[in-house]
Design a protein around this motif. Sequence first.
Motif, PDB file in Angstrom:
ATOM      1  N   MET A  60       0.828  -1.202   0.000  1.00 57.68           N
ATOM      2  CA  MET A  60       0.000   0.000   0.000  1.00 57.68           C
ATOM      3  C   MET A  60       0.865   1.255   0.000  1.00 57.68           C
ATOM      4  SD  MET A  60      -3.106   0.613  -0.227  1.00 57.68           S
ATOM      5  CE  MET A  60      -3.640   2.251  -0.620  1.00 57.68           C
ATOM      6  N   ARG A  61       1.910   1.213   0.836  1.00 61.52           N
ATOM      7  CA  ARG A  61       2.803   2.363   0.929  1.00 61.52           C
ATOM      8  C   ARG A  61       3.481   2.594  -0.426  1.00 61.52           C
ATOM      9  NH1 ARG A  61       7.415   4.455   3.359  1.00 61.52           N
ATOM     10  NH2 ARG A  61       8.506   2.797   2.295  1.00 61.52           N
ATOM     11  N   VAL A  62       3.884   1.478  -1.035  1.00 58.60           N
ATOM     12  CA  VAL A  62       4.562   1.570  -2.333  1.00 58.60           C
ATOM     13  C   VAL A  62       3.630   2.193  -3.364  1.00 58.60           C
ATOM     14  CG1 VAL A  62       5.575   0.220  -4.197  1.00 58.60           C
ATOM     15  CG2 VAL A  62       6.073  -0.366  -1.837  1.00 58.60           C
ATOM     16  N   ILE A  63       2.355   1.767  -3.340  1.00 62.25           N
ATOM     17  CA  ILE A  63       1.392   2.312  -4.308  1.00 62.25           C
ATOM     18  C   ILE A  63       1.252   3.814  -4.123  1.00 62.25           C
ATOM     19  CG2 ILE A  63      -1.022   2.280  -5.027  1.00 62.25           C
ATOM     20  CD1 ILE A  63      -1.052  -0.691  -4.458  1.00 62.25           C
ATOM     21  N   LEU A  64       1.244   4.240  -2.882  1.00 59.79           N
ATOM     22  CA  LEU A  64       1.129   5.681  -2.628  1.00 59.79           C
ATOM     23  C   LEU A  64       2.303   6.449  -3.229  1.00 59.79           C
ATOM     24  CD1 LEU A  64      -0.281   5.957   0.989  1.00 59.79           C
ATOM     25  CD2 LEU A  64      -1.369   6.586  -1.167  1.00 59.79           C
ATOM     26  N   PHE A  65       3.502   5.892  -3.064  1.00 58.33           N
ATOM     27  CA  PHE A  65       4.676   6.557  -3.643  1.00 58.33           C
ATOM     28  C   PHE A  65       4.601   6.565  -5.163  1.00 58.33           C
ATOM     29  CE2 PHE A  65       6.739   5.684   0.517  1.00 58.33           C
ATOM     30  CZ  PHE A  65       7.061   6.991   0.801  1.00 58.33           C
ATOM     31  N   LEU A  66       4.142   5.445  -5.723  1.00 58.78           N
ATOM     32  CA  LEU A  66       4.007   5.376  -7.181  1.00 58.78           C
ATOM     33  C   LEU A  66       2.993   6.409  -7.663  1.00 58.78           C
ATOM     34  CD1 LEU A  66       4.007   1.510  -7.769  1.00 58.78           C
ATOM     35  CD2 LEU A  66       5.648   3.130  -8.687  1.00 58.78           C
ATOM     36  N   LEU A  67       1.873   6.517  -6.932  1.00 60.99           N
ATOM     37  CA  LEU A  67       0.826   7.466  -7.325  1.00 60.99           C
ATOM     38  C   LEU A  67       1.343   8.892  -7.274  1.00 60.99           C
ATOM     39  CD1 LEU A  67      -2.453   6.144  -5.726  1.00 60.99           C
ATOM     40  CD2 LEU A  67      -1.757   6.165  -8.108  1.00 60.99           C
ATOM     41  N   ARG A  68       2.094   9.184  -6.211  1.00 60.80           N
ATOM     42  CA  ARG A  68       2.596  10.543  -6.080  1.00 60.80           C
ATOM     43  C   ARG A  68       3.503  10.875  -7.269  1.00 60.80           C
ATOM     44  NH1 ARG A  68       5.553  12.018  -0.647  1.00 60.80           N
ATOM     45  NH2 ARG A  68       7.336  11.263  -1.786  1.00 60.80           N
ATOM     46  N   LYS A  69       4.334   9.899  -7.630  1.00 63.78           N
ATOM     47  CA  LYS A  69       5.223  10.092  -8.773  1.00 63.78           C
ATOM     48  C   LYS A  69       4.424  10.316 -10.057  1.00 63.78           C
ATOM     49  CE  LYS A  69       6.364   7.415 -11.754  1.00 63.78           C
ATOM     50  NZ  LYS A  69       6.500   6.211 -12.495  1.00 63.78           N
ATOM     51  N   GLU A  70       3.389   9.499 -10.268  1.00 61.77           N
ATOM     52  CA  GLU A  70       2.593   9.627 -11.498  1.00 61.77           C
ATOM     53  C   GLU A  70       1.946  11.006 -11.575  1.00 61.77           C
ATOM     54  OE1 GLU A  70       2.617   7.509 -13.835  1.00 61.77           O
ATOM     55  OE2 GLU A  70       3.524   5.816 -12.787  1.00 61.77           O
ATOM     56  N   PHE A  71       1.391  11.448 -10.465  1.00 64.34           N
ATOM     57  CA  PHE A  71       0.700  12.741 -10.479  1.00 64.34           C
ATOM     58  C   PHE A  71       1.680  13.884 -10.718  1.00 64.34           C
ATOM     59  CE2 PHE A  71      -3.083  10.733  -8.518  1.00 64.34           C
ATOM     60  CZ  PHE A  71      -4.007  11.233  -9.421  1.00 64.34           C
ATOM     61  N   VAL A  72       2.865  13.776 -10.087  1.00 64.59           N
ATOM     62  CA  VAL A  72       3.867  14.823 -10.330  1.00 64.59           C
ATOM     63  C   VAL A  72       4.186  14.872 -11.819  1.00 64.59           C
ATOM     64  CG1 VAL A  72       6.286  15.438  -9.995  1.00 64.59           C
ATOM     65  CG2 VAL A  72       4.890  14.794  -8.032  1.00 64.59           C
ATOM     66  N   GLN A  73       4.352  13.699 -12.429  1.00 65.02           N
ATOM     67  CA  GLN A  73       4.695  13.657 -13.855  1.00 65.02           C
ATOM     68  C   GLN A  73       3.557  14.193 -14.722  1.00 65.02           C
ATOM     69  OE1 GLN A  73       6.000   9.454 -14.172  1.00 65.02           O
ATOM     70  NE2 GLN A  73       7.885  10.331 -14.938  1.00 65.02           N
ATOM     71  N   ILE A  74       2.329  13.825 -14.359  1.00 70.75           N
ATOM     72  CA  ILE A  74       1.187  14.272 -15.165  1.00 70.75           C
ATOM     73  C   ILE A  74       1.048  15.788 -15.105  1.00 70.75           C
ATOM     74  CG2 ILE A  74      -1.328  14.252 -15.343  1.00 70.75           C
ATOM     75  CD1 ILE A  74      -1.184  11.321 -14.355  1.00 70.75           C
ATOM     76  N   PHE A  75       1.125  16.325 -13.900  1.00 70.90           N
ATOM     77  CA  PHE A  75       0.893  17.759 -13.753  1.00 70.90           C
ATOM     78  C   PHE A  75       2.088  18.589 -14.221  1.00 70.90           C
ATOM     79  CE2 PHE A  75      -2.365  16.092 -10.929  1.00 70.90           C
ATOM     80  CZ  PHE A  75      -3.442  16.794 -11.410  1.00 70.90           C
ATOM     81  N   ARG A  76       3.250  17.917 -14.333  1.00 79.71           N
ATOM     82  CA  ARG A  76       4.419  18.657 -14.772  1.00 79.71           C
ATOM     83  C   ARG A  76       4.448  18.784 -16.299  1.00 79.71           C
ATOM     84  NH1 ARG A  76       9.443  17.313 -11.340  1.00 79.71           N
ATOM     85  NH2 ARG A  76       8.156  18.446  -9.880  1.00 79.71           N
ATOM     86  N   ASN A  77       3.762  17.880 -16.955  1.00 82.68           N
ATOM     87  CA  ASN A  77       3.749  17.907 -18.414  1.00 82.68           C
ATOM     88  C   ASN A  77       2.891  19.065 -18.898  1.00 82.68           C
ATOM     89  OD1 ASN A  77       3.359  17.404 -21.146  1.00 82.68           O
ATOM     90  ND2 ASN A  77       3.516  15.196 -20.854  1.00 82.68           N
ATOM     91  N   ARG A  78       3.526  19.999 -19.602  1.00 82.14           N
ATOM     92  CA  ARG A  78       2.806  21.228 -19.958  1.00 82.14           C
ATOM     93  C   ARG A  78       1.678  20.975 -20.944  1.00 82.14           C
ATOM     94  NH1 ARG A  78       7.701  24.556 -20.595  1.00 82.14           N
ATOM     95  NH2 ARG A  78       8.264  25.157 -18.499  1.00 82.14           N
ATOM     96  N   MET A  79       1.808  19.951 -21.755  1.00 80.87           N
ATOM     97  CA  MET A  79       0.770  19.672 -22.748  1.00 80.87           C
ATOM     98  C   MET A  79      -0.411  18.923 -22.137  1.00 80.87           C
ATOM     99  SD  MET A  79       1.267  20.923 -25.552  1.00 80.87           S
ATOM    100  CE  MET A  79       0.135  20.009 -26.588  1.00 80.87           C
ATOM    101  N   PHE A  80      -0.083  18.198 -21.094  1.00 78.00           N
ATOM    102  CA  PHE A  80      -1.041  17.242 -20.563  1.00 78.00           C
ATOM    103  C   PHE A  80      -2.317  17.872 -20.028  1.00 78.00           C
ATOM    104  CE2 PHE A  80      -1.381  12.918 -18.876  1.00 78.00           C
ATOM    105  CZ  PHE A  80      -0.679  12.275 -19.886  1.00 78.00           C
ATOM    106  N   LEU A  81      -2.153  18.807 -19.116  1.00 79.36           N
ATOM    107  CA  LEU A  81      -3.331  19.361 -18.446  1.00 79.36           C
ATOM    108  C   LEU A  81      -4.260  20.093 -19.410  1.00 79.36           C
ATOM    109  CD1 LEU A  81      -2.494  20.548 -14.876  1.00 79.36           C
ATOM    110  CD2 LEU A  81      -3.762  18.565 -15.667  1.00 79.36           C
ATOM    111  N   PRO A  82      -3.736  20.997 -20.226  1.00 82.81           N
ATOM    112  CA  PRO A  82      -4.648  21.646 -21.172  1.00 82.81           C
ATOM    113  C   PRO A  82      -5.359  20.621 -22.036  1.00 82.81           C
ATOM    114  CG  PRO A  82      -2.510  22.692 -21.227  1.00 82.81           C
ATOM    115  CD  PRO A  82      -2.373  21.490 -20.357  1.00 82.81           C
ATOM    116  N   MET A  83      -4.621  19.599 -22.456  1.00 79.98           N
ATOM    117  CA  MET A  83      -5.224  18.581 -23.314  1.00 79.98           C
ATOM    118  C   MET A  83      -6.321  17.840 -22.568  1.00 79.98           C
ATOM    119  SD  MET A  83      -4.185  18.594 -26.297  1.00 79.98           S
ATOM    120  CE  MET A  83      -4.529  16.999 -27.016  1.00 79.98           C
TER     121      MET A  83
END
Lengths: 309, 373
Positions: free
Chosen positions: B1-24
């Motif tokens: 569970m802890r590992v999943i949380l770390f993975l999720l945090r990483k995914e969200f950081v990557q998603i929100f950091r991608n400049r094209m992603f959010l507008p799209m």
Amino acid sequence: MIENDKTPWDINCRCVSKRYGSVQALSSVSFSVRKGELFGLIGPDGAGKTTLFRILSTLMLADEGSAEVNGLHVVKDYVEIRKRIGYMPGRFSLYQDLSVEENLNFFAALFATTVEENYDLIRDIYVQIEPFRKRRAGKLSGGMKQKLALCCALIHRPVVLLLDEPTTGVDVVSRREFWDMLKRLKEQNISILVSTPYMDEARLCDRIALMQSGRILSVETPQHIIEKYSDKLYALRTADMARLICDVQQMDCVESCFAFGEYLHLTFSDDDQAACLVLLDYLKKKGHQDVVCHPIVPSIEDCFIKLMR
Amino acid sequence: MRVILFLLRKEFVQIFRNRMFLPMIFAMPLVQLLVLPLAANYEMKNIVAVVVDHDRSMVSQQLVEKIAASGYFRIHAYPTSFDEAFSLIEGDRGDLILEIPKDFESRLIERGGSSVFIAVNAINGIKASLGGAYLRQILTSFSSELRERQMPVAAFPPLPLIRLKTSVRFNPIMSYRHFMVPGFLVLLVTIISTYMCGLHAVKEKENGSIEQINVSPVKKYQFILGKLIPFWILGVVVFSLGLFVVARWVYGILPVGSLLLLYAYLLLYLVAMLGLGLLVSTYCHTQQQVMFTMFFFMMIFILMSGLFTPIESMPRWAYLIACCSPITYFTEVARMVILKGSDFSHLHIHIGMMSFFALLFNSWAVINYKKTL
């Protein structure tokens, strides 16, 4: 290959073979790495080094043979091995869009540890990239990337470190720094298997295995490899190097001749002294000027080229 | 569970950091939902009619005026011969020809009946059949008007007549948009979630970071959950934006049925479609390959989903393919729940099929995602 030594092995490969379609990537590779040893795999591109790393890091299954890492079998105990090894692939494979700090924290978290807990192990390396800790990993220079990758591979305090061409594409200064770090890690009793296509790095290892076309040609200490070089080696140069190679290769008494930087390295097939004089005489007749010729101590590269023949 | 949380945090950081992603992720569905339902319309307007009036009488004049006033037709030209009119059709400057014969008015008065000739360009089948039908309707009502005018009602007993009383249920004003908006909502959520999930997962392969994950103690299911959950959440957010902002405020569509049921089905649907995205990514090595493979599946799934054409009218084999597309089921469910207010008891088959898809795609993806590459 098994030596009479009581030291337990940290890596043990026995007759490992791997084939990709029609290409035999590894054929019956056997070697062992002692605990706390810095072991080098030296060989040109396509020698099978990366394949060997992938098998040892449990990413790939060997077709034949077996391998053990830290006493654990790479197939049966792969879960346990993954906790104990630090693997650094040849290609930079951290998250380019995460910062230095985020990458490090992420990999620490995956191994259920923290950066603080193992900071002492990576401190020497990390201080060098710390000024850029907020920078995205993709924006680091080549040398910095490798240092970060090494930190990430070390963050869970592995027992065995597998480094696949860590210095390829890195500048000379960073390469030297990188090897200094490996020496310090060795003092921490971490066994290190490192591959490199650079011969000059070979002499920094405790022992090296020379690889070519999926085979290990020899496993020795760098000193031994050089000592075992039986022929006398000469370095030769003249004013016109391009013409020199053609002329020398036509001589029957010359056994081998390779360009090494600004010199040609030569061996003769029989009586060295006499042959050398004959050669010099011949070159003079051919009109070469500024002829310099003297015996030299062979380098690892000379040994490797000889083994390859 | 802890590992999943770390993975999720990483995914969200990557998603929100991608400049094209959010507008799209947010602009694309909203803009498309604003544009597509307004543009995609099966009601035919501006059918170009070419009138050949040989009669040039009062009555023929009235007929042409009535046609022009219907709003469906635009009278383009009044050529003098049929051949001239036909050349207009050939030049793609007309959709249909109405030919009024020379003695149209006099025949109507003297013999109580006359005929006109309609020729329709049927290259576009929908346009042809609808245009012809509209024109027939106008002619019918014109002739009954004529009759009423000519024969005063009082003079004759009323003719026996069946009057139709139609009650239109669930979409009382028969708005095409009411029908299309729920479908487009489904489409947009599908594209966002499935594509993004597949692309995001294969990115790990493309930049080699999957090797680092693979040599770590992270388990298969943890890695896959780490990829699924962020897009599961984003899918729900996009759907809600579409439903509560665009559908409600722009089109005035309020779901009649249970929101709980709609969202429960959405969650199930997203699990299935994200599973498909992951499955594709396990077979591909680059984002480009994912794009192509996805495009292939999406084209078939979308065009055969009943979003544009009813699947019941497809040939048998096509109907069977449509039944294998998850989009078909969610399109139906969205329309049933939003427009009709269907409840759980009406959706047994839909829920069953979607659970099957979810299980199939995800377990296939997990099996195919090999840790020892």
